[in-house]
Design an enzyme around this catalytic site. Structure first.
Site, PDB file in Angstrom:
ATOM      1  N   SER A   9       0.798  -1.228   0.000  1.00 22.01           N
ATOM      2  CA  SER A   9       0.000   0.000   0.000  1.00 22.01           C
ATOM      3  C   SER A   9       0.829   1.275   0.000  1.00 22.01           C
ATOM      4  O   SER A   9       0.296   2.344  -0.289  1.00 22.01           O
ATOM      5  CB  SER A   9      -0.936   0.009   1.213  1.00 22.01           C
ATOM      6  OG  SER A   9      -0.190  -0.123   2.420  1.00 22.01           O
ATOM      7  N   ASP A  13      -0.390   7.467  10.685  1.00 23.49           N
ATOM      8  CA  ASP A  13       1.014   7.288  11.036  1.00 23.49           C
ATOM      9  C   ASP A  13       1.830   6.543   9.986  1.00 23.49           C
ATOM     10  O   ASP A  13       3.045   6.631   9.980  1.00 23.49           O
ATOM     11  CB  ASP A  13       1.109   6.518  12.366  1.00 23.49           C
ATOM     12  CG  ASP A  13       2.517   6.533  12.946  1.00 23.49           C
ATOM     13  OD1 ASP A  13       3.128   7.617  13.011  1.00 23.49           O
ATOM     14  OD2 ASP A  13       2.997   5.447  13.329  1.00 23.49           O
ATOM     15  N   HIS A  16       0.624   5.514   6.144  1.00 28.01           N
ATOM     16  CA  HIS A  16       0.504   5.741   4.705  1.00 28.01           C
ATOM     17  C   HIS A  16       0.818   7.181   4.337  1.00 28.01           C
ATOM     18  O   HIS A  16       0.498   8.111   5.077  1.00 28.01           O
ATOM     19  CB  HIS A  16      -0.894   5.361   4.225  1.00 28.01           C
ATOM     20  CG  HIS A  16      -1.165   3.899   4.347  1.00 28.01           C
ATOM     21  ND1 HIS A  16      -1.857   3.356   5.401  1.00 28.01           N
ATOM     22  CD2 HIS A  16      -0.805   2.867   3.542  1.00 28.01           C
ATOM     23  CE1 HIS A  16      -1.927   2.042   5.245  1.00 28.01           C
ATOM     24  NE2 HIS A  16      -1.291   1.715   4.127  1.00 28.01           N
TER      25      HIS A  16
END
Length: 406
Positions: A210, A382, A384
């Site tokens: 991600s 915190d 991505h």
């Protein structure tokens, strides 16, 4: 088959090398504080050559498009159609004109990249650029010629584009759920021929999770983009020479093992060639699922070996770290130490993005409004990264690759 002349060629060179950013083809607007104002408008074909323009769904065709409903079986006479009409169905879509309806692929939807439940188009052999528009989807993957081509296309009327060689006289394409249980459908497909040569341009391939993958515009988000995030893979093209194409095969939540076994690495292995780059930055989810170090190392090592076997250039990239890591003096996170070890063993480059990004955050933190500047690099959380953080990470990585960097 109905053929339509190509439209404006403004963005020709950019589209050819995948530098046009994805946008909401249905006309959705980004949020008030959206960071995507620089994104390209509607897709423009790569070359001023005849196009095939298919409006998928049961509501007929928009002006200038060829209507294809789920009931349209392939025939040699037409030269296009669905291979197994019982495996697709017409569905509604929230857009306008060609994006007002769609076809959902319901057979083999999340099981394979090599299905017979395809939309087939007869084409002379060559290199093609394919653009696809989503209906109303969340995390759908687009497969063609038995391999992944677009990962996790998400949204209402969003589009993406890929280049692909056709070597057997027919394009076979379908959509499948990118994650079991998610919506998936295609509203439209266009096809432009790039060349009689079937060789893909010099390409940078990405393996990742991600923090690397592409996120799509979201008109319902106050940030104008899905979750307020970008992955650095989707911004990498901005910082490299125009002669390089970028193919981001990363997906959210993916592990090194999953990337290797699900078909994503197999796609890279199929198309990667001598001189291409294979940038591998994955590991956050492996640690979360407690993959043993040796198993993680085995998958990374094999991906590196597969790239080296064809003369491609593997590059291993450590994750950028959390916002809360600032000032802690950490040497890295997750499996960064294993990536570095594999790089030494295999004689390939390791980029310590954790340190590069941490040093950059430190430089911002020393300014008067430093805390706010650092926070802008992250997507209101915190871990991505935001579009701004993704662009910086992409720039930092590209700066370590002089053959690629502008």
């Amino acid at each position: 088959m109905k053929r339509i002349a190509a439209v404006s060629t403004a963005c020709i060179a950019a589209a050819l090398m995948f530098s046009c950013a994805s946008t909401n083809g249905a006309g959705g607007k980004a949020g008030k504080n959206a960071p995507l104002a620089e994104d390209a408008p509607d897709y423009v074909p790569a070359l001023a050559t005849p196009l095939y323009k298919f409006d998928l769904g049961g509501n007929g065709a928009a002006a200038g498009w060829t209507a294809v409903s789920a009931k349209d079986a392939y025939s040699k006479e037409k030269g296009y159609g669905f291979n197994t009409p019982d495996g697709v169905q017409d569905v509604a879509a929230p857009g306008q004109n060609e994006l007002s309806d769609a076809v959902q692929f319901v057979k083999d939807s999340n099981e394979t990249t090599n299905s017979d439940n395809t939309f087939n188009v007869d084409l002379p052999n060559g290199l093609y650029e394919i653009a696809v528009w989503s209906g109303d989807s969340f995390r759908q993957s687009v497969c063609a010629e038995g391999h992944f081509q677009i990962m996790d296309l998400t949204g209402k009327g969003n589009w993406d584009v890929f280049q692909i060689p056709v070597t057997d006289g027919q394009l076979n394409i379908f959509a499948r759920a990118g994650k079991p249980g998610t919506n998936f459908s295609l509203s439209a497909i266009t096809i432009a021929k790039i060349s009689d040569d079937t060789t893909l341009p010099p390409t940078v391939w990405f393996c990742g999770d991600s923090t690397v993958c592409r996120y799509y515009p979201d008109s319902n988000s106050p940030f104008g983009v899905q979750y307020g995030r970008h992955g650095w893979g989707q911004d990498f093209k901005t910082f490299i020479k125009d002669s390089w194409a970028v193919r981001d095969m990363a997906t959210g939540g993916q592990t090194a093992e999953g990337f290797f076994t699900s078909g994503q690495h197999e796609t890279v292995k199929t198309y990667i060639k001598k001189g291409d780059y294979y940038i591998i930055g994955i590991g956050i989810n492996d640690q979360g699922r407690k993959l043993p170090d040796q198993s993680y190392k085995m998958f990374i090592t094999q991906m590196v070996k597969d790239a080296k076997a064809v003369g491609a250039i593997p590059v291993l990239v450590g994750q950028q770290g959390r916002k809360g890591d600032l000032g802690r003096g950490l040497p890295g996170r997750w499996y960064n130490h294993i990536l570095e070890a594999v790089a030494k063993e295999q004689g390939v480059q390791y980029i310590n993005l954790f340190k590069l990004f941490d040093d950059y955050k430190e430089s911002l933190a020393r300014k008067a409004n430093g805390a706010d500047l650092v926070a802008e690099l992250y997507a209101n959380e915190d871990l991505h990264i935001s579009p701004k953080g993704a662009k910086k990470c992409a720039q930092l990585i590209a700066s370590q690759l002089p053959e690629l960097a502008k």
